[in-house]
Design an enzyme around this catalytic site. Structure first.
Site, PDB file in Angstrom:
ATOM      1  N   HIS A  16       0.797  -1.235   0.000  1.00 56.64           N
ATOM      2  CA  HIS A  16       0.000   0.000   0.000  1.00 56.64           C
ATOM      3  C   HIS A  16       0.824   1.277   0.000  1.00 56.64           C
ATOM      4  CE1 HIS A  16       0.801  -0.048   4.358  1.00 56.64           C
ATOM      5  NE2 HIS A  16       0.554   1.241   4.323  1.00 56.64           N
TER       6      HIS A  16
HETATM    7  C1  UD1 Z   1      -2.315   5.844   5.145  1.00 52.52           C
HETATM    8  C2  UD1 Z   1      -1.043   6.453   5.729  1.00 52.52           C
HETATM    9  C3  UD1 Z   1       0.046   5.386   5.774  1.00 52.52           C
HETATM   10  C4  UD1 Z   1      -0.432   4.148   6.500  1.00 52.52           C
HETATM   11  C5  UD1 Z   1      -1.724   3.653   5.883  1.00 52.52           C
HETATM   12  C6  UD1 Z   1      -2.261   2.507   6.684  1.00 52.52           C
HETATM   13  C7  UD1 Z   1      -0.743   8.833   5.191  1.00 52.52           C
HETATM   14  C8  UD1 Z   1       0.003   9.799   4.375  1.00 52.52           C
HETATM   15  N1  UD1 Z   1      -0.558   7.545   4.878  1.00 52.52           N
HETATM   16  O1  UD1 Z   1      -2.035   5.498   3.799  1.00 52.52           O
HETATM   17  O2  UD1 Z   1       1.161   5.919   6.475  1.00 52.52           O
HETATM   18  O3  UD1 Z   1       0.558   3.155   6.388  1.00 52.52           O
HETATM   19  O4  UD1 Z   1      -2.691   4.711   5.900  1.00 52.52           O
HETATM   20  O5  UD1 Z   1      -3.146   1.733   5.947  1.00 52.52           O
HETATM   21  O6  UD1 Z   1      -1.436   9.218   6.097  1.00 52.52           O
HETATM   22  N2  UD1 Z   1      -9.305   4.710   0.553  1.00 52.52           N
HETATM   23  C9  UD1 Z   1     -10.525   4.096   0.451  1.00 52.52           C
HETATM   24  N3  UD1 Z   1     -11.170   3.771   1.604  1.00 52.52           N
HETATM   25  C10 UD1 Z   1     -10.692   4.047   2.835  1.00 52.52           C
HETATM   26  C11 UD1 Z   1      -9.455   4.700   2.927  1.00 52.52           C
HETATM   27  C12 UD1 Z   1      -8.770   5.032   1.779  1.00 52.52           C
HETATM   28  O7  UD1 Z   1     -11.013   3.803  -0.636  1.00 52.52           O
HETATM   29  O8  UD1 Z   1     -11.349   3.718   3.845  1.00 52.52           O
HETATM   30  C13 UD1 Z   1      -8.567   5.016  -0.688  1.00 52.52           C
HETATM   31  C14 UD1 Z   1      -8.814   6.422  -1.233  1.00 52.52           C
HETATM   32  O9  UD1 Z   1      -8.787   6.371  -2.612  1.00 52.52           O
HETATM   33  C15 UD1 Z   1      -7.605   7.176  -0.745  1.00 52.52           C
HETATM   34  C16 UD1 Z   1      -6.517   6.113  -0.782  1.00 52.52           C
HETATM   35  O10 UD1 Z   1      -7.163   4.915  -0.417  1.00 52.52           O
HETATM   36  O11 UD1 Z   1      -7.298   8.278  -1.555  1.00 52.52           O
HETATM   37  C17 UD1 Z   1      -5.362   6.390   0.168  1.00 52.52           C
HETATM   38  O12 UD1 Z   1      -5.840   6.598   1.508  1.00 52.52           O
HETATM   39  P1  UD1 Z   1      -5.017   7.535   2.519  1.00 52.52           P
HETATM   40  O13 UD1 Z   1      -5.651   7.477   3.843  1.00 52.52           O
HETATM   41  O14 UD1 Z   1      -4.809   8.872   1.913  1.00 52.52           O
HETATM   42  O15 UD1 Z   1      -3.596   6.880   2.548  1.00 52.52           O
HETATM   43  P2  UD1 Z   1      -3.202   5.361   2.750  1.00 52.52           P
HETATM   44  O16 UD1 Z   1      -2.549   4.869   1.499  1.00 52.52           O
HETATM   45  O17 UD1 Z   1      -4.348   4.600   3.287  1.00 52.52           O
HETATM   46  N1  UDP Z   2      -4.030  -5.492   8.758  1.00 56.81           N
HETATM   47  C1  UDP Z   2      -5.313  -6.017   8.862  1.00 56.81           C
HETATM   48  N2  UDP Z   2      -5.936  -6.414   7.709  1.00 56.81           N
HETATM   49  C2  UDP Z   2      -5.350  -6.314   6.491  1.00 56.81           C
HETATM   50  C3  UDP Z   2      -4.039  -5.771   6.412  1.00 56.81           C
HETATM   51  C4  UDP Z   2      -3.418  -5.360   7.565  1.00 56.81           C
HETATM   52  O1  UDP Z   2      -5.855  -6.144   9.958  1.00 56.81           O
HETATM   53  O2  UDP Z   2      -5.968  -6.700   5.498  1.00 56.81           O
HETATM   54  C5  UDP Z   2      -3.369  -5.072   9.998  1.00 56.81           C
HETATM   55  C6  UDP Z   2      -1.990  -5.671  10.170  1.00 56.81           C
HETATM   56  O3  UDP Z   2      -2.065  -6.965  10.752  1.00 56.81           O
HETATM   57  C7  UDP Z   2      -1.328  -4.643  11.069  1.00 56.81           C
HETATM   58  C8  UDP Z   2      -1.912  -3.329  10.569  1.00 56.81           C
HETATM   59  O4  UDP Z   2      -3.130  -3.673   9.922  1.00 56.81           O
HETATM   60  O5  UDP Z   2      -1.707  -4.828  12.419  1.00 56.81           O
HETATM   61  C9  UDP Z   2      -0.973  -2.692   9.594  1.00 56.81           C
HETATM   62  O6  UDP Z   2      -1.623  -1.681   8.916  1.00 56.81           O
HETATM   63  P1  UDP Z   2      -1.164  -1.148   7.494  1.00 56.81           P
HETATM   64  O7  UDP Z   2      -0.381  -2.168   6.787  1.00 56.81           O
HETATM   65  O8  UDP Z   2      -2.378  -0.622   6.826  1.00 56.81           O
HETATM   66  O9  UDP Z   2      -0.283   0.135   7.853  1.00 56.81           O
HETATM   67  P2  UDP Z   2       1.220   0.368   8.332  1.00 56.81           P
HETATM   68  O10 UDP Z   2       1.512  -0.519   9.469  1.00 56.81           O
HETATM   69  O11 UDP Z   2       2.116   0.137   7.157  1.00 56.81           O
HETATM   70  O12 UDP Z   2       1.232   1.815   8.699  1.00 56.81           O
END
Ligand code: UD1
Ligand code: UDP
Length: 404
Positions: free
Chosen positions: A245
Site C-alpha cells: 500500500h
Molecule cells: C495511510 C497512511 C500510511 C499508512 C496507511 C495505513 C498517510 C500519508 N498515509 O495510507 O502511512 O501506512 O494509511 O493503511 O497518512 N481509501 C478508500 N477507503 C478508505 C481509505 C482510503 O477507498 O477507507 C482510498 C482512497 O482512494 C484514498 C486512498 O485509499 O485516496 C489512500 O488513503 P489515505 O488514507 O490517503 O492513505 P493510505 O494509502 O491509506
Molecule cells: N491489517 C489487517 N488487515 C489487512 C491488512 C493489515 O488487519 O488486510 C493489519 C496488520 O495486521 C497490522 C496493521 O493492519 O496490524 C498494519 O496496517 P497497514 O499495513 O495498513 O499500515 P502500516 O503498518 O504500514 O502503517
C-alpha cells in the site's frame, strides 16, 4: 486529568486499543487519579473493512468525535484534520493530546495541539527511514519535533532522536541523558518527581511497541476468532501473504508491475493470499491485475485483525511494504521480504527474519537460519508487551494536574 487521543487510519485503531485498555485498568485502581480519555476518529479511513471492523472485533468504544475527513490530497486532508481537531481541542481543553504513528491524521492533530499550547504525546516516536520522499517520513519528523513526550518503541528509535538533539532521554526506566537547558528534577518514575516538559524541553521515553502488546494477547485467541484458513481453503505452512500500500509502490510508474513479477517468481506457483488495500485496489483496477499476478495469487478484500493475524501466523512467507506487518511477521517468526528500499524497523533485518527485496532479488536469499539472533539481541526488541502501561503511567506522572 483529561487527554484527547486521535486515530484515523487502520493501524492507529490497533495501536489505540492497548492504551485505552491500560487507561481503563488505571482508572479501576483504588485511589488512582481519574484519567478521562476522549477518542477522536478523523475519518481518514472510512470503509467498513478499514475502520469499523476493528472497533467491532476489538471492542473499541465509539469515538466521541468523528470528524469525517475522508480522502483528499495530502494538503487538503491534513488541513481539514488540523482545522477540525483544533475545534475539538478548543472545546475539550485537554491536558495533553496523544497521537500515533506517522499518518496525515498524526501530523494534523499534533500541529493543531502544538499551536494551542497543548502538549503532544507521540506514540511510535523516533522512527526514521531517512527517505524524505515518503509522506510518512515528513509526518513523523515534524510530529516528533512538536511533541512534548516522545514514546519510542525501540532503542534504535531513541538513538535516532538523540542524534537529532533530543536531550532528556529515558531508556529502560533510566534517565540516560539530560538536556543541559532543562532541570529535570529527579528520576522519572519515583513518586513525587516533577518534569518541566514543553516543546523546548521534550522527554524521550523508551516504552516498547504498543503493537507488540496487542499481538501478544490477540495471537493467542486469533485461532478461535478466525476461520480464514477454512474460508480460503488454505493449509497451514502452504501459502504466503502479500500486502502492498505504500505510495512509493502504488504511485510510481511500473513499480506494481515490478513487484508483481517478483511475487510471481518468488511464489513459483504456490498460493499467495493478497488482502488488497483500497489505495492499491484503485491502482490495480487501472492495470488489469489478471495480467499482473498469476492465478496462484489470491486477491481478497482487506481483512479484520484476527483474520490477518491468523493468516500471518500460519503462513510460510510474508511479502509486504507495511510497517506493522513486517513487525508482526517478526514476532510470529515468519520470514518476511520487505517490498521497499529501506525500513524503519531495523531490528527485524538484524534478526535475520526480514530482508529488503532488492537484497533478496540480488541473490542473497533468506538467511539459511532465519531467527538467528546476534549475541545480546532480544527477539522482541520492542519491549515486554506492556508499552501501553508505561505510556499511561508516564502520562499520569507528567501531566496530571498535581505534577504539571
Ligand atoms: C495511510 C497512511 C500510511 C499508512 C496507511 C495505513 C498517510 C500519508 N498515509 O495510507 O502511512 O501506512 O494509511 O493503511 O497518512 N481509501 C478508500 N477507503 C478508505 C481509505 C482510503 O477507498 O477507507 C482510498 C482512497 O482512494 C484514498 C486512498 O485509499 O485516496 C489512500 O488513503 P489515505 O488514507 O490517503 O492513505 P493510505 O494509502 O491509506
Ligand atoms: N491489517 C489487517 N488487515 C489487512 C491488512 C493489515 O488487519 O488486510 C493489519 C496488520 O495486521 C497490522 C496493521 O493492519 O496490524 C498494519 O496496517 P497497514 O499495513 O495498513 O499500515 P502500516 O503498518 O504500514 O502503517
Amino acid at each position: 486529568m483529561k487527554i484527547v487521543q486521535v486515530a484515523g487510519a487502520r493501524p492507529q485503531f490497533i495501536k489505540y486499543l492497548p492504551v485505552s485498555s491500560a487507561i481503563r485498568r488505571h482508572n479501576c485502581r483504588p485511589g488512582a487519579a481519574f484519567l478521562e480519555n476522549i477518542l477522536v476518529h478523523t475519518g481518514q479511513h472510512y470503509d467498513y473493512s478499514m475502520s469499523q471492523v476493528f472497533f467491532n472485533e476489538l471492542g473499541i468504544e465509539e469515538p466521541k468525535y468523528h470528524l469525517g475527513v475522508g480522502s483528499a490530497s495530502h494538503g487538503s486532508q491534513t488541513g481539514q484534520i488540523l482545522v477540525k481537531v483544533e475545534e475539538v481541542l478548543a472545546r475539550e481543553r485537554p491536558d495533553a493530546i496523544v497521537v500515533y504513528g506517522d499518518t496525515n491524521s498524526t501530523i494534523g492533530a499534533a500541529l493543531a495541539a502544538a499551536k494551542l499550547g497543548i502538549p503532544v504525546a507521540h506514540v511510535e516516536a523516533g522512527l526514521r527511514s531517512r527517505n524524505k520522499e515518503m509522506p510518512e517520513e515528513i509526518n513523523r519528523v515534524l510530529t516528533d519535533h512538536v511533541s512534548t513526550v516522545l514514546f519510542c518503541p525501540s532503542r534504535a528509535a531513541v538513538e535516532n532522536l538523540r542524534g537529532e538533539g533530543f536531550g532528556n532521554v529515558m531508556l529502560n526506566g533510566e534517565l540516560i541523558s539530560v538536556d543541559p537547558g532543562e532541570a529535570v528534577a529527579a528520576h522519572y518514575g519515583e513518586s513525587g518527581t516533577r518534569h518541566k516538559t514543553g516543546i523546548s524541553h521534550p522527554l524521550v521515553c523508551n516504552v516498547g511497541d504498543v503493537m507488540y502488546d496487542v499481538l501478544n494477547i490477540a495471537s493467542g485467541i486469533a485461532g478461535e476468532k478466525s476461520d480464514i484458513l477454512l474460508r480460503l481453503g488454505l493449509s497451514s505452512g502452504q501459502y504466503s501473504v502479500l500486502t502492498i500500500h505504500r505510495a512509493e509502490n502504488t504511485d510510481t510508474e511500473g513499480k506494481l508491475e515490478e513487484i508483481a513479477a517478483f511475487v510471481n517468481q518468488t511464489a513459483n506457483g504456490a498460493t499467495v493470499v493478497f488482502p488488497v488495500h483500497p489505495r492499491t485496489r484503485k491502482h490495480l483496477e487501472g492495470l488489469s491485475p489478471k495480467r499482473l499476478f498469476e492465478e496462484n495469487v489470491l486477491l481478497v478484500p482487506p481483512l479484520g485483525y484476527f483474520d490477518m493475524l491468523w493468516l500471518l501466523k500460519n503462513s510460510r512467507l510474508v511479502l509486504t511494504d507495511s510497517g506493522g506487518v513486517q513487525k508482526e511477521a517478526y514476532w510470529l517468526k515468519v520470514p518476511c521480504i520487505t517490498l521497499r528500499d529501506e525500513t524503519e524497523w531495523v531490528e527485524t533485518l538484524q534478526s535475520g527474519w526480514n530482508i529488503l527485496y532488492k537484497e533478496y532479488a540480488s541473490g542473497q536469499g533468506m538467511p539459511a537460519k532465519p531467527g538467528f539472533l546476534p549475541p545480546g539481541a532480544e527477539l522482541t526488541s520492542y519491549g515486554d508487551g506492556d508499552a501501553a502501561g508505561r505510556i499511561v503511567g508516564a502520562l499520569m506522572e507528567i501531566f496530571s494536574k498535581e505534577n504539571f
